[in-house]
Design a protein around this motif. Structure first.
Motif, mmCIF file in Angstrom:
data_model
loop_
_atom_site.group_PDB
_atom_site.id
_atom_site.type_symbol
_atom_site.label_atom_id
_atom_site.label_comp_id
_atom_site.label_asym_id
_atom_site.label_seq_id
_atom_site.Cartn_x
_atom_site.Cartn_y
_atom_site.Cartn_z
ATOM 1 N N GLU A 99 57.609 54.914 43.449
ATOM 2 C CA GLU A 99 56.292 54.296 43.594
ATOM 3 C C GLU A 99 56.404 52.906 44.217
ATOM 4 O OE1 GLU A 99 52.016 53.601 42.940
ATOM 5 O OE2 GLU A 99 53.346 55.266 43.465
ATOM 6 N N GLU A 100 57.421 52.138 43.812
ATOM 7 C CA GLU A 100 57.596 50.805 44.381
ATOM 8 C C GLU A 100 57.900 50.895 45.879
ATOM 9 O OE1 GLU A 100 57.979 46.568 44.518
ATOM 10 O OE2 GLU A 100 56.879 48.029 43.312
ATOM 11 N N ALA A 101 58.709 51.871 46.273
ATOM 12 C CA ALA A 101 59.001 52.061 47.701
ATOM 13 C C ALA A 101 57.741 52.433 48.473
ATOM 14 C CB ALA A 101 60.074 53.134 47.873
ATOM 15 N N CYS A 102 56.885 53.238 47.856
ATOM 16 C CA CYS A 102 55.618 53.585 48.496
ATOM 17 C C CYS A 102 54.718 52.359 48.620
ATOM 18 C CB CYS A 102 54.914 54.689 47.713
ATOM 19 S SG CYS A 102 55.672 56.323 47.862
ATOM 20 N N LEU A 150 66.856 53.809 48.033
ATOM 21 C CA LEU A 150 68.018 54.581 48.480
ATOM 22 C C LEU A 150 68.966 54.852 47.321
ATOM 23 C CD1 LEU A 150 68.781 52.671 51.806
ATOM 24 C CD2 LEU A 150 67.517 54.818 51.549
ATOM 25 N N MET A 151 69.080 53.901 46.397
ATOM 26 C CA MET A 151 69.982 54.037 45.252
ATOM 27 C C MET A 151 69.438 54.972 44.182
ATOM 28 S SD MET A 151 70.797 49.956 45.108
ATOM 29 C CE MET A 151 71.248 49.910 43.384
ATOM 30 N N ARG A 152 68.119 55.069 44.078
ATOM 31 C CA ARG A 152 67.513 55.837 42.982
ATOM 32 C C ARG A 152 66.950 57.190 43.409
ATOM 33 N NH1 ARG A 152 69.966 52.993 39.999
ATOM 34 N NH2 ARG A 152 69.182 51.266 38.722
ATOM 35 N N VAL A 153 66.584 57.309 44.694
ATOM 36 C CA VAL A 153 65.908 58.542 45.126
ATOM 37 C C VAL A 153 66.515 59.118 46.399
ATOM 38 C CG1 VAL A 153 63.675 59.640 45.509
ATOM 39 C CG2 VAL A 153 63.773 57.492 44.240
ATOM 40 N N GLY A 154 66.825 58.258 47.376
ATOM 41 C CA GLY A 154 67.266 58.766 48.674
ATOM 42 C C GLY A 154 66.077 59.174 49.519
ATOM 43 N N GLN A 155 66.260 60.177 50.330
ATOM 44 C CA GLN A 155 65.173 60.598 51.216
ATOM 45 C C GLN A 155 64.103 61.356 50.454
ATOM 46 O OE1 GLN A 155 67.312 62.874 54.083
ATOM 47 N NE2 GLN A 155 67.341 64.745 52.886
ATOM 48 N N ALA A 207 75.952 54.383 53.768
ATOM 49 C CA ALA A 207 76.884 53.835 52.777
ATOM 50 C C ALA A 207 76.247 53.765 51.388
ATOM 51 C CB ALA A 207 77.357 52.453 53.225
ATOM 52 N N ILE A 208 75.008 53.297 51.322
ATOM 53 C CA ILE A 208 74.331 53.144 50.029
ATOM 54 C C ILE A 208 74.058 54.506 49.393
ATOM 55 C CG2 ILE A 208 72.195 52.382 48.892
ATOM 56 C CD1 ILE A 208 72.114 50.115 51.042
ATOM 57 N N THR A 209 73.489 55.415 50.151
ATOM 58 C CA THR A 209 73.183 56.735 49.575
ATOM 59 C C THR A 209 74.464 57.478 49.209
ATOM 60 O OG1 THR A 209 72.961 57.626 51.828
ATOM 61 C CG2 THR A 209 70.931 56.988 50.686
ATOM 62 N N GLY A 210 75.504 57.309 50.012
ATOM 63 C CA GLY A 210 76.772 57.952 49.685
ATOM 64 C C GLY A 210 77.375 57.408 48.405
ATOM 65 N N GLN A 211 77.326 56.090 48.234
ATOM 66 C CA GLN A 211 77.880 55.467 47.039
ATOM 67 C C GLN A 211 77.151 55.913 45.780
ATOM 68 O OE1 GLN A 211 77.811 51.180 47.128
ATOM 69 N NE2 GLN A 211 78.485 50.974 45.001
ATOM 70 N N TRP A 212 75.830 56.074 45.877
ATOM 71 C CA TRP A 212 75.021 56.422 44.708
ATOM 72 C C TRP A 212 74.758 57.917 44.578
ATOM 73 C CZ3 TRP A 212 73.422 53.061 40.880
ATOM 74 C CH2 TRP A 212 73.736 51.722 41.108
ATOM 75 N N GLY A 213 75.302 58.710 45.501
ATOM 76 C CA GLY A 213 75.151 60.157 45.414
ATOM 77 C C GLY A 213 73.740 60.638 45.651
ATOM 78 N N MET A 214 73.004 59.942 46.537
ATOM 79 C CA MET A 214 71.630 60.321 46.848
ATOM 80 C C MET A 214 71.552 61.008 48.205
ATOM 81 S SD MET A 214 69.808 59.522 44.288
ATOM 82 C CE MET A 214 70.491 58.903 42.751
ATOM 83 N N PRO A 215 70.641 61.947 48.355
ATOM 84 C CA PRO A 215 70.547 62.697 49.626
ATOM 85 C C PRO A 215 69.961 61.854 50.740
ATOM 86 C CG PRO A 215 68.785 63.359 48.127
ATOM 87 C CD PRO A 215 69.664 62.428 47.362
ATOM 88 N N TRP A 216 70.555 61.994 51.936
ATOM 89 C CA TRP A 216 70.015 61.363 53.134
ATOM 90 C C TRP A 216 70.491 62.145 54.352
ATOM 91 C CZ3 TRP A 216 66.305 57.794 53.377
ATOM 92 C CH2 TRP A 216 65.968 57.296 54.651
ATOM 93 N N SER A 217 69.568 62.535 55.208
ATOM 94 C CA SER A 217 69.892 63.287 56.427
ATOM 95 C C SER A 217 69.707 62.387 57.640
ATOM 96 C CB SER A 217 68.976 64.515 56.558
ATOM 97 O OG SER A 217 69.092 65.352 55.422
ATOM 98 N N ASP A 218 70.684 62.368 58.532
ATOM 99 C CA ASP A 218 70.573 61.566 59.754
ATOM 100 C C ASP A 218 69.623 62.215 60.735
ATOM 101 O OD1 ASP A 218 72.336 59.583 58.923
ATOM 102 O OD2 ASP A 218 74.054 60.813 59.477
#
Length: 211
Positions: free
Chosen positions: A176-179, A118-123, A200-211
């Protein structure tokens, strides 16, 4: 370090991380008005300056060897994330494995199992299958309704972009680790990170995430 040297170093880093078996995978970076891209059939761990194709912003070749056949894929991801300067595409084993499974959700093939992806890639949505090198692969990125910096290509592999080549590599390593964790927990009673914590995590790190 020159852009060419950074691209060569990136190829070696991906091989050392076990993400680019054989002559698979390709990497590009934007350098001003140019795009530097690994040539077709090159081994990322053995790159030399003569293995690097130079393209203009529209993908027209300016110099060097024939570029990877995935030019359309790279151009589409640059268009989707205009502030990003590098794209990495690999056929790493666990990413390929997950690309052959049904996705966890429409917006992310990978479930929120750890905070690090979530911190490095997001969705990371799963894009429909297109044959390697098919320009349709670029259109699949362009037509996707979801924001993303990384995606799985069905039955093929993974692609990610980053603000620079180093961050793109970091994202791909975590991807790759997440996979890998997704495969290891497939079929188990998983405990996912709660939706409010994901936001919260994706928002803090500026990563995309759709609910």
């Amino acid at each position: 370090m020159s852009a060419e040297a950074r691209l060569i170093a990136a190829g070696r880093a991906l091989v050392e991380a076990g993400l680019s078996p054989g002559s698979s995978g390709n990497v590009s970076l934007r350098d001003g008005d140019r795009i530097l891209m690994t040539g077709t059939g090159t081994r990322l761990g053995l790159l030399e300056p003569t293995d690097i194709a130079v393209l203009d912003g529209e993908g027209n070749q300016l110099s060097g060897p024939k570029p990877s056949k995935e030019v359309a894929l790279h151009l589409a991801l640059y268009a989707k994330n205009p502030d990003h300067r590098a794209v990495v595409h690999v056929h790493s084993p666990f990413a390929v494995a997950v690309s052959c499974l049904a996705p966890w959700s429409e917006h992310s093939a990978i479930p929120p199992l750890t905070p690090y992806s979530l911190m490095r890639v997001g969705q990371v949505p799963l894009l429909p299958f297109a044959a390697p090198g098919d320009p349709a692969m670029g259109r699949l990125i362009t037509d996707s309704a979801f924001p993303f910096r990384g995606a799985l290509l069905a039955n093929h592999g993974a692609v990610v972009s980053g603000e620079d080549i180093e961050r793109a590599i970091d994202s791909m390593v975590e991807f790759e680790e997440a996979c890998r964790i997704t495969v290891l927990t497939d079929g188990a009673d998983r405990r996912l990170i709660a939706p409010d914590q994901v936001r919260a995590i994706t928002g803090q790190w500026g990563m995309p995430w759709s609910d």
